[in-house]
Design an enzyme around this catalytic site. Sequence first.
Site, mmCIF file in Angstrom:
data_model
loop_
_atom_site.group_PDB
_atom_site.id
_atom_site.type_symbol
_atom_site.label_atom_id
_atom_site.label_comp_id
_atom_site.label_asym_id
_atom_site.label_seq_id
_atom_site.Cartn_x
_atom_site.Cartn_y
_atom_site.Cartn_z
ATOM 1 C CE LYS A 1 -0.109 -0.541 5.030
ATOM 2 N NZ LYS A 1 -1.574 -1.062 6.216
ATOM 3 N NE ARG B 1 -2.737 -8.807 7.612
ATOM 4 C CZ ARG B 1 -3.466 -8.944 8.344
ATOM 5 N NH1 ARG B 1 -4.032 -9.454 8.643
ATOM 6 N NH2 ARG B 1 -4.500 -7.857 10.155
ATOM 7 C CG ASP C 1 10.826 24.573 -4.375
ATOM 8 O OD1 ASP C 1 9.962 23.350 -4.250
ATOM 9 O OD2 ASP C 1 9.830 25.937 -4.283
ATOM 10 C CB CYS D 1 11.933 26.910 1.164
ATOM 11 S SG CYS D 1 13.299 28.285 1.993
HETATM 12 C C1 LIG Z 1 -0.866 -1.489 6.836
HETATM 13 C C2 LIG Z 1 -1.408 -3.190 7.067
HETATM 14 C C3 LIG Z 1 -0.466 -4.576 7.295
HETATM 15 C C4 LIG Z 1 1.201 -4.360 7.603
HETATM 16 O O1 LIG Z 1 1.847 -4.154 8.760
HETATM 17 P P1 LIG Z 1 3.561 -3.899 8.723
HETATM 18 O O2 LIG Z 1 3.221 -3.588 9.815
HETATM 19 O O3 LIG Z 1 3.572 -2.614 7.899
HETATM 20 O O4 LIG Z 1 3.904 -5.129 8.452
HETATM 21 C C5 LIG Z 1 -0.968 -5.632 7.576
HETATM 22 N N1 LIG Z 1 -1.887 -5.475 8.237
HETATM 23 C C6 LIG Z 1 -2.655 -4.198 7.769
HETATM 24 C C7 LIG Z 1 -4.341 -4.432 8.026
HETATM 25 C C8 LIG Z 1 -2.514 -3.019 6.637
HETATM 26 O O5 LIG Z 1 -2.991 -1.897 7.401
#
Ligand SMILES: *Cc1c(COP(=O)(O)O)cnc(C)c1O
Length: 398
Positions: free
Chosen positions: A39, A230, A325, A323
Amino acid sequence: MLEEYSRVYAKIDLDAIHDNVENMHKALPEGTKMLAVVKTDGYGFGAVPIAKMLQNEKYIWGFATATAEEAFELRDAGIKNPILVLGYTFPYAYDRMLREDIRPSVFRYDMLSQLSERVLRYRAQGGDKNFHVHIAVDCGMSRIGIRPGSDGENLVKQALMTEGIEVEGIFTHFARADEADLTNAHECYRSFEAFVNKLEKDNNFTFPIKHCANSASIIDMPDTHMDMVRCGVTMYGMWPSDEVSRDKIRIKPAMSIYSHISYIKDIPENTPVSYGGTFVSDKKMRIATIPVGYGDGYPRSLSGGRGFVLIHGQKAEILGRVCMDQFMVDISHITNAKEGDEVILLGEFKGEYDENHKAKITIEELGDLSGRFNYEFTCDLNHRVPRLYFSKGKMITQ
Ligand SMILES: *Cc1c(COP(=O)(O)O)cnc(C)c1O
């Protein structure tokens, strides 16, 4: 080399990211799937090049995004793996999600009827696909997700009966998995596990993919790995927090940011520097202008001596305000600095240097100095900062 990136560029070390993913994978029990979280354009590192690098790894089940558009971007780039959108997706995206096998997270009753409708319409047009969905469960974050209990149970029951919907997974997300005291995260895990067990028993159904662990829990909560984890922040070589164990898994930084000095001048005593004149020299100084600013996502909160850069491996402190830039740094002590010399905004100075000089700036340090956290910094770097990808010392062209 890299002449056209003289103003600023972020160098992304794909090998480091690959090693980080492998190291996280080694911490998992045999057969555990990984969902690579990409993401916010891969936490600012670039979702597409990273997904391309990981797409064929056997243990990578798929990719997770926050929005439907991020998922479409991966499909446009030819990524074929399953993609799960972790947040709520609005109905305008459903038709394309269905066509492209993008999995929504489901937790609202109205999603069930709307997703089903799209499938029926698709079938009427000769299409043949179901929506694979993952049920989101709230076990203590109070963000999205059904809460364990009878209403949540009913939603799952209904999802299992809805035409065109295949429940592929169920997941929750910990609010406090990155703390030294994991009591709360373990309680959440137990409530999620109990809820899932009850759902499976009552419905005589097994969720194919149960998942809850993020980076912090991959490292510090091995009993929560379930069918899939994840993995986000650690992939990119950043730590979830400073309370997460450092000794269980090796990860290395994967981004450095370079610029070049655009101007050098000597200023007399009593000269104000930058907007508002918040810094005034108390002696003769030599200062350098760096052509980067908060318009690139470089934090303005590094103003006033909080932030620094490296020039010739030596620390040069920011003078006055950053600033949009440009910003100015003190190079009075770096006598050999010239216009056009390399400036390290993030990363390590690799040339010769005096051991007494600080020759490294980490993302964690920049996060602390700017009063934010590490991956807020990388997420905020915007498209004005080109990302250049390197593997085995060579630049990869996409
Ligand atoms: C962002 C997110 C992750 C990843 O988490 P990390 O701490 O970056 O590994 C996993 N599950 C959900 C639902 C998230 O929003």
